[in-house]
Design an enzyme around this catalytic site. Structure first.
Site, PDB file in Angstrom:
ATOM      1  N   TYR A  49       0.821  -1.219   0.000  1.00 21.17           N
ATOM      2  CA  TYR A  49       0.000   0.000   0.000  1.00 21.17           C
ATOM      3  C   TYR A  49       0.860   1.276   0.000  1.00 21.17           C
ATOM      4  O   TYR A  49       0.374   2.332   0.404  1.00 21.17           O
ATOM      5  CB  TYR A  49      -0.940   0.003   1.208  1.00 21.17           C
ATOM      6  CG  TYR A  49      -2.200  -0.836   1.024  1.00 21.17           C
ATOM      7  CD1 TYR A  49      -3.071  -0.609  -0.040  1.00 21.17           C
ATOM      8  CD2 TYR A  49      -2.532  -1.832   1.943  1.00 21.17           C
ATOM      9  CE1 TYR A  49      -4.230  -1.357  -0.203  1.00 21.17           C
ATOM     10  CE2 TYR A  49      -3.700  -2.585   1.790  1.00 21.17           C
ATOM     11  CZ  TYR A  49      -4.536  -2.338   0.718  1.00 21.17           C
ATOM     12  OH  TYR A  49      -5.691  -3.079   0.560  1.00 21.17           O
ATOM     13  N   ASN A 112     -13.277  -4.324   3.935  1.00 24.30           N
ATOM     14  CA  ASN A 112     -14.150  -4.352   2.748  1.00 24.30           C
ATOM     15  C   ASN A 112     -13.927  -5.594   1.882  1.00 24.30           C
ATOM     16  O   ASN A 112     -14.181  -5.584   0.688  1.00 24.30           O
ATOM     17  CB  ASN A 112     -14.033  -3.038   1.964  1.00 24.30           C
ATOM     18  CG  ASN A 112     -12.646  -2.775   1.437  1.00 24.30           C
ATOM     19  OD1 ASN A 112     -11.725  -3.543   1.703  1.00 24.30           O
ATOM     20  ND2 ASN A 112     -12.477  -1.709   0.676  1.00 24.30           N
ATOM     21  N   HIS A 115      -9.733  -6.672  -2.417  1.00 24.37           N
ATOM     22  CA  HIS A 115      -8.966  -5.614  -3.083  1.00 24.37           C
ATOM     23  C   HIS A 115      -8.858  -5.993  -4.552  1.00 24.37           C
ATOM     24  O   HIS A 115      -8.758  -7.176  -4.878  1.00 24.37           O
ATOM     25  CB  HIS A 115      -7.560  -5.509  -2.481  1.00 24.37           C
ATOM     26  CG  HIS A 115      -6.653  -4.648  -3.311  1.00 24.37           C
ATOM     27  ND1 HIS A 115      -6.614  -3.285  -3.197  1.00 24.37           N
ATOM     28  CD2 HIS A 115      -5.805  -4.969  -4.334  1.00 24.37           C
ATOM     29  CE1 HIS A 115      -5.773  -2.796  -4.095  1.00 24.37           C
ATOM     30  NE2 HIS A 115      -5.264  -3.792  -4.786  1.00 24.37           N
TER      31      HIS A 115
HETATM   32  P1  CMP Z   1      -8.405  -1.042  -1.115  1.00 27.34           P
HETATM   33  O1  CMP Z   1      -9.175  -1.022  -2.377  1.00 27.34           O
HETATM   34  O2  CMP Z   1      -7.665  -2.281  -0.772  1.00 27.34           O
HETATM   35  O3  CMP Z   1      -7.382   0.199  -1.104  1.00 27.34           O
HETATM   36  C1  CMP Z   1      -6.970   0.863   0.063  1.00 27.34           C
HETATM   37  C2  CMP Z   1      -7.687   0.364   1.293  1.00 27.34           C
HETATM   38  O4  CMP Z   1      -7.611   1.217   2.430  1.00 27.34           O
HETATM   39  C3  CMP Z   1      -9.175   0.283   0.989  1.00 27.34           C
HETATM   40  O5  CMP Z   1      -9.441  -0.772   0.099  1.00 27.34           O
HETATM   41  C4  CMP Z   1      -9.754   0.130   2.381  1.00 27.34           C
HETATM   42  O6  CMP Z   1      -9.656  -1.204   2.867  1.00 27.34           O
HETATM   43  C5  CMP Z   1      -8.790   0.994   3.220  1.00 27.34           C
HETATM   44  N1  CMP Z   1      -9.376   2.267   3.628  1.00 27.34           N
HETATM   45  C6  CMP Z   1      -9.651   2.622   4.890  1.00 27.34           C
HETATM   46  N2  CMP Z   1     -10.168   3.837   4.960  1.00 27.34           N
HETATM   47  C7  CMP Z   1     -10.232   4.308   3.699  1.00 27.34           C
HETATM   48  C8  CMP Z   1     -10.691   5.528   3.113  1.00 27.34           C
HETATM   49  N3  CMP Z   1     -11.167   6.526   3.845  1.00 27.34           N
HETATM   50  N4  CMP Z   1     -10.617   5.651   1.770  1.00 27.34           N
HETATM   51  C9  CMP Z   1     -10.107   4.647   1.004  1.00 27.34           C
HETATM   52  N5  CMP Z   1      -9.664   3.473   1.517  1.00 27.34           N
HETATM   53  C10 CMP Z   1      -9.727   3.298   2.844  1.00 27.34           C
END
Ligand code: CMP
Length: 138
Positions: A49, A112, A115
């Site tokens: 990340y 969530n 990914h």
């Molecule tokens: P992902 O698509 O894996 O990309 C970044 C991850 O950070 C996202 O899914 C969420 O699991 C996490 N995340 C937590 N808070 C936020 C936010 N406010 N906006 C975007 N991603 C978030």
């Protein structure tokens, strides 16, 4: 033929929806070209990340992603990057469309469930982060 990286995150594995997520990919003619279960270290999650390192949620999301096993997959198919993102739904499950993976299974913006890479450039970086060419059989 396009490829993308998919992760079933630690919440998805812990809640037993690995089979359900994979079923949705297969039902939508997405081929699984590589798959393994991993347990990321904090440092590995931070590397994955890295693009988000200035964001307020960086520490929390990397803690979460290194909190338990996850399933990483290379998905293959025509237009699979967009197709996978449609099946996943919006990052925030509250905004995700009916019938999407996140709408059906996510419990939190961070937890969530899945990914998916968001562009060909990201897919190439993310696939290479977890797999070498011998592990991709598609
Ligand atoms: P992902 O698509 O894996 O990309 C970044 C991850 O950070 C996202 O899914 C969420 O699991 C996490 N995340 C937590 N808070 C936020 C936010 N406010 N906006 C975007 N991603 C978030």
């Amino acid at each position: 033929m396009e490829r993308t990286l998919s992760i079933i995150k630690p919440d998805g594995v812990a809640r037993g929806v690995v089979g359900e997520v994979i079923k949705r990919f297969e039902k939508n003619d997405i081929k699984i070209a590589a798959m393994k279960m991993i347990f990321m270290t904090k440092a590995q999650a931070e590397g994955f990340y890295a693009v988000h390192k200035e964001r307020p949620f960086f520490n929390s999301v990397t803690d979460f992603m290194s909190s338990g096993p996850a399933v990483v997959m290379v998905l293959e198919g025509e237009g699979v990057i967009v197709k996978n993102r449609e099946l996943m739904g919006a990052t925030n499950y509250k905004d995700a469309a009916e019938g999407t993976i996140r709408r059906d299974f996510a419990t939190d913006i961070e937890r969530n469930v899945v990914h998916g890479s968001d562009s060909p450039e990201t897919a190439s970086f993310e696939i290479g982060y977890f797999f070498n060419s011998f592990e991709i059989v598609g």
